[in-house]
Design a protein around this motif. Sequence first.
Motif, PDB file in Angstrom:
ATOM      1  N   MET A   1      17.510 -16.691 -33.038  1.00 26.67           N
ATOM      2  CA  MET A   1      17.376 -17.777 -32.055  1.00 26.67           C
ATOM      3  C   MET A   1      15.908 -17.951 -31.666  1.00 26.67           C
ATOM      4  O   MET A   1      15.428 -19.070 -31.534  1.00 26.67           O
ATOM      5  N   ALA A   2      15.186 -16.846 -31.494  1.00 21.17           N
ATOM      6  CA  ALA A   2      13.769 -16.930 -31.175  1.00 21.17           C
ATOM      7  C   ALA A   2      13.008 -17.566 -32.331  1.00 21.17           C
ATOM      8  O   ALA A   2      12.076 -18.330 -32.123  1.00 21.17           O
ATOM      9  N   ALA A   3      13.434 -17.265 -33.543  1.00 18.96           N
ATOM     10  CA  ALA A   3      12.768 -17.828 -34.720  1.00 18.96           C
ATOM     11  C   ALA A   3      12.947 -19.341 -34.789  1.00 18.96           C
ATOM     12  O   ALA A   3      12.156 -20.035 -35.409  1.00 18.96           O
ATOM     13  N   LEU A   4      13.984 -19.858 -34.143  1.00 19.33           N
ATOM     14  CA  LEU A   4      14.215 -21.299 -34.166  1.00 19.33           C
ATOM     15  C   LEU A   4      13.443 -22.028 -33.074  1.00 19.33           C
ATOM     16  O   LEU A   4      13.577 -23.234 -32.928  1.00 19.33           O
ATOM     17  N   ARG A   5      12.650 -21.294 -32.278  1.00 19.40           N
ATOM     18  CA  ARG A   5      11.854 -21.963 -31.262  1.00 19.40           C
ATOM     19  C   ARG A   5      10.417 -21.471 -31.198  1.00 19.40           C
ATOM     20  O   ARG A   5       9.602 -22.038 -30.492  1.00 19.40           O
ATOM     21  N   HIS A   6      10.086 -20.434 -31.952  1.00 20.54           N
ATOM     22  CA  HIS A   6       8.709 -19.951 -32.045  1.00 20.54           C
ATOM     23  C   HIS A   6       8.320 -19.951 -33.521  1.00 20.54           C
ATOM     24  O   HIS A   6       8.933 -19.248 -34.321  1.00 20.54           O
ATOM     25  N   PHE A   7       7.324 -20.726 -33.862  1.00 20.48           N
ATOM     26  CA  PHE A   7       6.949 -20.928 -35.252  1.00 20.48           C
ATOM     27  C   PHE A   7       5.544 -20.372 -35.447  1.00 20.48           C
ATOM     28  O   PHE A   7       4.594 -20.814 -34.801  1.00 20.48           O
ATOM     29  N   ASP A   8       5.430 -19.373 -36.342  1.00 18.45           N
ATOM     30  CA  ASP A   8       4.214 -18.582 -36.450  1.00 18.45           C
ATOM     31  C   ASP A   8       3.137 -19.152 -37.366  1.00 18.45           C
ATOM     32  O   ASP A   8       2.072 -18.560 -37.488  1.00 18.45           O
ATOM     33  N   SER A   9       3.410 -20.271 -38.006  1.00 16.24           N
ATOM     34  CA  SER A   9       2.387 -20.855 -38.879  1.00 16.24           C
ATOM     35  C   SER A   9       2.640 -22.354 -39.042  1.00 16.24           C
ATOM     36  O   SER A   9       3.739 -22.845 -38.800  1.00 16.24           O
ATOM     37  N   TYR A  10       1.613 -23.030 -39.488  1.00 18.07           N
ATOM     38  CA  TYR A  10       1.731 -24.456 -39.752  1.00 18.07           C
ATOM     39  C   TYR A  10       2.757 -24.701 -40.861  1.00 18.07           C
ATOM     40  O   TYR A  10       3.577 -25.614 -40.768  1.00 18.07           O
ATOM     41  N   THR A  11       2.735 -23.854 -41.886  1.00 16.54           N
ATOM     42  CA  THR A  11       3.663 -23.998 -43.009  1.00 16.54           C
ATOM     43  C   THR A  11       5.105 -23.847 -42.543  1.00 16.54           C
ATOM     44  O   THR A  11       5.966 -24.658 -42.894  1.00 16.54           O
ATOM     45  N   GLU A  12       5.375 -22.820 -41.727  1.00 15.72           N
ATOM     46  CA  GLU A  12       6.723 -22.620 -41.209  1.00 15.72           C
ATOM     47  C   GLU A  12       7.144 -23.800 -40.334  1.00 15.72           C
ATOM     48  O   GLU A  12       8.274 -24.275 -40.408  1.00 15.72           O
ATOM     49  N   THR A  13       6.221 -24.271 -39.531  1.00 13.89           N
ATOM     50  CA  THR A  13       6.511 -25.411 -38.656  1.00 13.89           C
ATOM     51  C   THR A  13       6.875 -26.633 -39.475  1.00 13.89           C
ATOM     52  O   THR A  13       7.846 -27.336 -39.177  1.00 13.89           O
ATOM     53  N   ARG A  14       6.089 -26.902 -40.484  1.00 16.47           N
ATOM     54  CA  ARG A  14       6.335 -28.065 -41.337  1.00 16.47           C
ATOM     55  C   ARG A  14       7.697 -27.971 -42.012  1.00 16.47           C
ATOM     56  O   ARG A  14       8.442 -28.949 -42.054  1.00 16.47           O
ATOM     57  N   LYS A  15       8.059 -26.779 -42.484  1.00 15.44           N
ATOM     58  CA  LYS A  15       9.344 -26.591 -43.161  1.00 15.44           C
ATOM     59  C   LYS A  15      10.517 -26.756 -42.199  1.00 15.44           C
ATOM     60  O   LYS A  15      11.597 -27.163 -42.599  1.00 15.44           O
ATOM     61  N   LYS A  16      10.307 -26.410 -40.923  1.00 13.85           N
ATOM     62  CA  LYS A  16      11.394 -26.424 -39.942  1.00 13.85           C
ATOM     63  C   LYS A  16      11.131 -27.422 -38.816  1.00 13.85           C
ATOM     64  O   LYS A  16      11.532 -27.208 -37.672  1.00 13.85           O
TER      65      LYS A  16
ATOM     66  N   VAL B   1      11.644 -23.337 -24.405  1.00 12.85           N
ATOM     67  CA  VAL B   1      10.222 -23.097 -24.607  1.00 12.85           C
ATOM     68  C   VAL B   1      10.013 -22.955 -26.107  1.00 12.85           C
ATOM     69  O   VAL B   1      10.572 -22.062 -26.737  1.00 12.85           O
ATOM     70  N   THR B   2       9.241 -23.874 -26.663  1.00  8.42           N
ATOM     71  CA  THR B   2       9.055 -23.951 -28.103  1.00  8.42           C
ATOM     72  C   THR B   2       7.566 -23.883 -28.403  1.00  8.42           C
ATOM     73  O   THR B   2       6.782 -24.636 -27.815  1.00  8.42           O
ATOM     74  N   THR B   3       7.171 -22.975 -29.298  1.00  9.17           N
ATOM     75  CA  THR B   3       5.750 -22.826 -29.602  1.00  9.17           C
ATOM     76  C   THR B   3       5.497 -22.898 -31.094  1.00  9.17           C
ATOM     77  O   THR B   3       6.355 -22.585 -31.915  1.00  9.17           O
ATOM     78  N   VAL B   4       4.271 -23.312 -31.399  1.00 15.08           N
ATOM     79  CA  VAL B   4       3.774 -23.366 -32.760  1.00 15.08           C
ATOM     80  C   VAL B   4       2.429 -22.649 -32.750  1.00 15.08           C
ATOM     81  O   VAL B   4       1.598 -22.907 -31.874  1.00 15.08           O
ATOM     82  N   THR B   5       2.223 -21.765 -33.702  1.00 17.31           N
ATOM     83  CA  THR B   5       0.951 -21.054 -33.803  1.00 17.31           C
ATOM     84  C   THR B   5       0.196 -21.587 -35.010  1.00 17.31           C
ATOM     85  O   THR B   5       0.753 -21.750 -36.095  1.00 17.31           O
ATOM     86  N   ARG B   6      -1.086 -21.864 -34.786  1.00 24.45           N
ATOM     87  CA  ARG B   6      -1.965 -22.315 -35.868  1.00 24.45           C
ATOM     88  C   ARG B   6      -3.317 -21.653 -35.655  1.00 24.45           C
ATOM     89  O   ARG B   6      -3.897 -21.767 -34.568  1.00 24.45           O
ATOM     90  N   ASP B   7      -3.795 -20.974 -36.655  1.00 23.21           N
ATOM     91  CA  ASP B   7      -5.089 -20.287 -36.569  1.00 23.21           C
ATOM     92  C   ASP B   7      -5.204 -19.434 -35.315  1.00 23.21           C
ATOM     93  O   ASP B   7      -6.185 -19.503 -34.575  1.00 23.21           O
ATOM     94  N   ASN B   8      -4.190 -18.628 -35.043  1.00 21.38           N
ATOM     95  CA  ASN B   8      -4.150 -17.698 -33.904  1.00 21.38           C
ATOM     96  C   ASN B   8      -4.167 -18.388 -32.537  1.00 21.38           C
ATOM     97  O   ASN B   8      -4.441 -17.750 -31.532  1.00 21.38           O
ATOM     98  N   GLU B   9      -3.899 -19.664 -32.487  1.00 25.61           N
ATOM     99  CA  GLU B   9      -3.781 -20.365 -31.203  1.00 25.61           C
ATOM    100  C   GLU B   9      -2.367 -20.918 -31.092  1.00 25.61           C
ATOM    101  O   GLU B   9      -1.860 -21.534 -32.025  1.00 25.61           O
ATOM    102  N   ARG B  10      -1.733 -20.678 -29.924  1.00 27.86           N
ATOM    103  CA  ARG B  10      -0.365 -21.158 -29.706  1.00 27.86           C
ATOM    104  C   ARG B  10      -0.375 -22.492 -28.997  1.00 27.86           C
ATOM    105  O   ARG B  10      -1.153 -22.708 -28.076  1.00 27.86           O
ATOM    106  N   PHE B  11       0.526 -23.364 -29.414  1.00 25.64           N
ATOM    107  CA  PHE B  11       0.707 -24.671 -28.808  1.00 25.64           C
ATOM    108  C   PHE B  11       2.156 -24.773 -28.348  1.00 25.64           C
ATOM    109  O   PHE B  11       3.049 -24.233 -28.998  1.00 25.64           O
ATOM    110  N   VAL B  12       2.373 -25.465 -27.268  1.00 26.02           N
ATOM    111  CA  VAL B  12       3.735 -25.653 -26.778  1.00 26.02           C
ATOM    112  C   VAL B  12       4.186 -27.056 -27.178  1.00 26.02           C
ATOM    113  O   VAL B  12       3.396 -27.997 -27.167  1.00 26.02           O
TER     114      VAL B  12
END
Length: 164
Positions: free
Chosen positions: A14-29, A42-53
């Motif tokens: 469930m956490a994996a469906l709302r926290h995305f650790d890379s741009y590639t993972e985000t794009r795929k999901k 609360v949904t986050t995307v990480t890109r280059d070690n910076e988290r975005f909500v």
Amino acid sequence: MRPGQTSWGEEDSMAALRHFDSYTETRKKLRCVFDAAQEGLVTTVTRDNERFVVLSADARGAELRRLLPSQAAVVAEAGGWVAYIPGVPVHGDAESFDDAIDDLIAGLREYAEDWNERLHAAPNHAGHRSLVELVELSDDAQLRDWLVGCADAVKDEARALTPA
């Protein structure tokens, strides 16, 4: 385990469906990103070690209108009305209270545009990000409600001061 949880693995997925650790993972999901944000999670995307909500614009706008007091002031001046927000280089003026608020709304929209184009980097404007978000995520009726709020009594009082 908490009620409804069948295993530790389920919580992790469930956490994996709302926290995305890379741009590639985000794009795929990407659908999962938006679905989680739409649910209000609360949904986050990480890109280059910076988290975005990631969140719904409607939810963010409503939250800002609720949490950010407008501090708008409207004063009678020279047979008309002036509406402004202290500390913000915007004002509205007109013969009527309502028209002064409309003019302030137009000014806030222009300011938001200018802020995004160039003012965001200026030290004396950088602190207005929340205001700019609020303006951009609100329609005119929502901005009017935010500016005058539940202060309909103030508006009625202002109308009473206007010569008939």
